[in-house]
Write an enzyme that holds these catalytic residues in place. Sequence first.
Site, mmCIF file in Angstrom:
data_model
loop_
_atom_site.group_PDB
_atom_site.id
_atom_site.type_symbol
_atom_site.label_atom_id
_atom_site.label_comp_id
_atom_site.label_asym_id
_atom_site.label_seq_id
_atom_site.Cartn_x
_atom_site.Cartn_y
_atom_site.Cartn_z
ATOM 1 N N TYR A 77 0.864 -1.186 0.000
ATOM 2 C CA TYR A 77 0.000 0.000 0.000
ATOM 3 C C TYR A 77 0.895 1.229 0.000
ATOM 4 O O TYR A 77 1.912 1.264 0.720
ATOM 5 C CB TYR A 77 -0.871 0.012 1.259
ATOM 6 N N GLU A 108 -3.312 7.647 -3.990
ATOM 7 C CA GLU A 108 -3.315 6.402 -3.232
ATOM 8 C C GLU A 108 -3.179 5.242 -4.205
ATOM 9 O O GLU A 108 -3.992 5.108 -5.132
ATOM 10 C CB GLU A 108 -4.616 6.269 -2.443
#
Length: 397
Positions: free
Chosen positions: A118, A206
């Site tokens: 992530y 993101e």
Amino acid sequence: MNLHEYQGKEILSSFGVNVQRGIVATTPEEAVDAAKKLTEETGTGWHVIKAQVHAGGRGKGGGVKLAKNLKEVEEIAGEIIGMDLVTPQTSKEGKRVHQVLVCEDVYYPGDNEPEEYYMSVLLNRATGRNMLMYSPEGGMDIETVADETPDKIFTEEIDPATGILPFQARRVAFNLGLSGKAFKEMVKFVMSLYTAYDKSDSSLFEINPVLKTSDDKILAVDSKVSLDDSALFRHKDYQEMRDIREEDPTEVEAKEAGLSYVNLDGNVGCMVNGAGLAMATMDLIKFAGGEPANFLDVGGTADAKRVEEAFRLILKDDKVEAILINIFGGIVRCDRVAEGVVEAYKNLGDQIKVPIIVRLQGTNAEMAKELIDNSGLAVESAVLFQEAADKVQKVLS
Ligand code: GDP
Ligand code: MN
């Protein structure tokens, strides 16, 4: 302004970030053509078909599917295009899918343990600095990782004077447990990801997941990008990426009328001038036992035209049971606003079926109250904040 995955990937790619390759399609036929083209360019026989909507968690809702041949590409694209995709991040009605991204399959067959990470870049409001947030636990909800294993989330604060420094990118690669070629690829990835965020004036990037392939390539498989609206004037090419089909129609209309409007779930519509007063008014509504139906800042010039426009927006929401108008007359005089309210009310007359409470305070407030009280309209006036709250409470009970 939020972007689609494919648009975010275009921006990433333009700054040298490696991304999973893909081509947008709006029909199953286009999807097949896109798949053929990707096969020519990348050699992949398998493709992933991904719904393009402004919401995450698409995989969980059936909006991301693997196709092992052209027939499956056509079938899956046919299923996904036009569907109302429900994910943990959409309403229960879901979001209509208008287009899909046909991607090369980057999870190679036989690669049983692809590494997913992530990574995001965002503004840390507490320090006023941009920061990189990342985790070796990618591919799943970062909120879950934060709850259950917060030690698996790392951050890197960026000094605005220097921008990101190479040692910071190396620390990221190290904390993700990489070595050799993958380590070097990750350093490059992080440096160009930050540059993309910075140069595009974004407020959020993101990437979940960032993928390490079995041959040690680092790729952005997904992208969620929010551009800073206030900086959009510097990026003509990004302005064109706006997809208003993804936005709340009332909010789009408000923007065009120059009003700041955010739709909320409650039952009391509010019309206020100034964002601070709007927030205080929302508190007031809550204290009175109601829930705000919206945030609406009519701005400095609360004239009849804007007041009427604001009424129209609020009345579109059938959850509204009362409207509270709370205006502070500084430069704009209260009597002018009162005239505006009366005029707008007359124009909209039969459309207004809910009680209205008007509180005008500041320059010529008493005169404004008189104007409202003598107008003969079903509008209640108040001068004090408390008085307005009491009246809201009364009409709701
Ligand atoms: P999200 O669910 O909206 O976050 O969409 P993502 O783009 O993150 O995709 C969801 C999941 O689909 C990823 O976590 C991957 O596990 C999977 N996925 C994405 N691309 C590929 C691919 O090329 N091949 C395979 N087999 N799976 C993929
Ligand atoms: Mn994702």
